[in-house]
Design a protein around this motif. Structure first.
Motif, mmCIF file in Angstrom:
data_model
loop_
_atom_site.group_PDB
_atom_site.id
_atom_site.type_symbol
_atom_site.label_atom_id
_atom_site.label_comp_id
_atom_site.label_asym_id
_atom_site.label_seq_id
_atom_site.Cartn_x
_atom_site.Cartn_y
_atom_site.Cartn_z
ATOM 1 N N THR A 24 -9.274 3.921 8.455
ATOM 2 C CA THR A 24 -8.338 4.940 8.724
ATOM 3 C C THR A 24 -8.559 5.989 9.706
ATOM 4 N N TYR A 34 2.788 8.966 13.157
ATOM 5 C CA TYR A 34 3.619 8.861 11.737
ATOM 6 C C TYR A 34 3.070 7.312 11.100
ATOM 7 N N ILE A 35 2.615 7.583 9.852
ATOM 8 C CA ILE A 35 2.210 6.426 9.358
ATOM 9 C C ILE A 35 2.825 6.447 7.875
ATOM 10 N N PRO A 36 3.919 5.419 7.874
ATOM 11 C CA PRO A 36 4.486 5.349 6.357
ATOM 12 C C PRO A 36 3.708 5.389 5.208
ATOM 13 N N PRO A 37 3.891 6.314 4.216
ATOM 14 C CA PRO A 37 2.969 6.217 3.297
ATOM 15 C C PRO A 37 3.029 5.211 2.384
ATOM 16 N N ALA A 38 4.375 4.568 2.199
ATOM 17 C CA ALA A 38 4.647 3.155 1.343
ATOM 18 C C ALA A 38 3.778 2.017 2.088
ATOM 19 N N TYR A 53 1.199 2.287 4.188
ATOM 20 C CA TYR A 53 -0.026 2.342 3.971
ATOM 21 C C TYR A 53 -0.679 1.849 2.634
ATOM 22 N N ALA A 54 0.087 2.360 1.461
ATOM 23 C CA ALA A 54 -0.372 2.014 0.386
ATOM 24 C C ALA A 54 -0.265 0.630 -0.112
#
Length: 122
Positions: free
Chosen positions: A60, A81-85, A87-88
């Motif tokens: 990261t 911008y990194i989409p949290p969904a 990334y998870a």
């Protein structure tokens, strides 16, 4: 992109499986000194999760530095911008892959009798 991810996944699984299999003598020695199968498997899971956490933080950090430099050059802003969904989802997939790639070879290595596995030449 999908091909790169597939090759990376194959490399990670292969590396984890080989390193776990190479440790079969060490795992047998742990069994001989009193560790149960469950304890050995728990130890391997914790090792895998520790490596995963370190890898996630390092990956990261490296990615954010690279993306901020790229973003500053392209848009003038260092914020990405990194989409949290997403990334998870990537972290969950990698964690599942790593745990399976460690657990299956460990279970196979622990099937042998500890005394025979320690005495076997590698």
């Amino acid at each position: 992109m999908g091909l790169i991810i597939a090759f990376s996944a194959i490399a990670v699984v292969n590396t984890l499986a080989m390193s776990t299999t190479d440790r079969s003598r060490e795992l047998a020695l742990l069994r001989l000194v009193g560790a149960t199968r469950r304890q050995v498997l728990r130890m391997l899971r914790l090792e895998t999760l520790t490596a995963l956490i370190v890898s996630v933080f390092a990956g990261t950090g490296i990615t954010l530095v690279t993306l901020s430099a790229f973003g500053r050059g392209m848009t003038g802003s260092a914020l990405s911008y990194i989409p949290p969904a997403g990334y998870a989802l990537v972290i969950a997939a990698v964690a599942a892959l790593a745990l399976v790639a460690t657990s299956l070879p460990a279970r196979l290595a622990l099937r042998a009798r500890p005394a025979e596995a320690v005495g076997a030449r590698q």
